[in-house]
Motif scaffolding. Sequence first.
Motif, PDB file in Angstrom:
ATOM      1  N   MET A  98       0.831  -1.209   0.000  1.00  0.00           N
ATOM      2  CA  MET A  98       0.000   0.000   0.000  1.00  0.00           C
ATOM      3  C   MET A  98       0.868   1.262   0.000  1.00  0.00           C
ATOM      4  SD  MET A  98      -2.959  -1.164  -0.346  1.00  0.00           S
ATOM      5  CE  MET A  98      -3.879   0.349  -0.145  1.00  0.00           C
ATOM      6  N   ALA A  99       1.980   1.234   0.733  1.00  0.00           N
ATOM      7  CA  ALA A  99       2.894   2.389   0.742  1.00  0.00           C
ATOM      8  C   ALA A  99       3.495   2.595  -0.651  1.00  0.00           C
ATOM      9  CB  ALA A  99       3.993   2.179   1.778  1.00  0.00           C
ATOM     10  N   SER A 102       0.819   4.124  -2.866  1.00  0.00           N
ATOM     11  CA  SER A 102       0.646   5.527  -2.470  1.00  0.00           C
ATOM     12  C   SER A 102       1.783   6.386  -3.015  1.00  0.00           C
ATOM     13  CB  SER A 102       0.593   5.614  -0.942  1.00  0.00           C
ATOM     14  OG  SER A 102       0.437   6.941  -0.540  1.00  0.00           O
ATOM     15  N   ARG A 103       2.999   5.872  -2.949  1.00  0.00           N
ATOM     16  CA  ARG A 103       4.152   6.614  -3.484  1.00  0.00           C
ATOM     17  C   ARG A 103       4.029   6.785  -4.988  1.00  0.00           C
ATOM     18  NH1 ARG A 103      10.152   4.380  -4.225  1.00  0.00           N
ATOM     19  NH2 ARG A 103      10.988   6.217  -5.241  1.00  0.00           N
ATOM     20  N   ALA A 105       1.370   6.948  -6.743  1.00  0.00           N
ATOM     21  CA  ALA A 105       0.328   7.958  -7.004  1.00  0.00           C
ATOM     22  C   ALA A 105       0.836   9.359  -6.677  1.00  0.00           C
ATOM     23  CB  ALA A 105      -0.922   7.636  -6.197  1.00  0.00           C
ATOM     24  N   SER A 106       1.487   9.514  -5.533  1.00  0.00           N
ATOM     25  CA  SER A 106       1.935  10.860  -5.137  1.00  0.00           C
ATOM     26  C   SER A 106       3.032  11.402  -6.057  1.00  0.00           C
ATOM     27  CB  SER A 106       2.404  10.862  -3.682  1.00  0.00           C
ATOM     28  OG  SER A 106       3.587  10.116  -3.535  1.00  0.00           O
ATOM     29  N   ASP A 143       7.340  -2.996  -6.292  1.00  0.00           N
ATOM     30  CA  ASP A 143       6.375  -3.283  -5.236  1.00  0.00           C
ATOM     31  C   ASP A 143       6.916  -4.421  -4.367  1.00  0.00           C
ATOM     32  OD1 ASP A 143       4.164  -4.318  -3.744  1.00  0.00           O
ATOM     33  OD2 ASP A 143       2.767  -3.568  -5.254  1.00  0.00           O
TER      34      ASP A 143
END
Length: 167
Positions: A98-99, A102-103, A105-106, A143
């Motif tokens: 998930m991290a 999130s990275r 996407a950010s 990932d």
Amino acid sequence: MKKVIFLIAALGLASACNQSRDIRGIPGPEEVEARMPDTIPNIGQEAEDLKNKGYQTFVYEDGGEQYLMQQYYIVFLKRGENRDQDSTVAAQLQQQHMAHLSRMASEGYMSLAGPFGDDGVIRGIAVYNTPTLEMADSLARLDPAVQAGRLEVEIHPWWAAKGTELK
């Protein structure tokens, strides 16, 4: 009297089922068309900018409207062969997974991601916004769940109009 009540109930039911689309919240074709993005200002300039960054694009015209189409990459996250981790390790891998998403996407590399609602072989998808398949593949393989073998990736090019969104 029973016939009158039945007739009134039947008419009430029929009229309730025959409500306009606006009342039920279901848009008709004319409403969907009206919600489509308008012509993108400076579409030629945006296409040129993307091309200079290595992206594949083309302009699609339909009914007087223009849409800048861009190639994205859909990553199918599939069940990997190494899923025998204990619950603690599996939970840590999920947190790291998930991290990673999130990275991505950010940092602007990923536009959309999410799991599937069943327990099938394909566990989820991620839509990568990268200029090349090789870059999307490289980022997806960073990932931690993929590196641990809990997930595998399968990548396909996918075209979508710039500026469109899920509704």
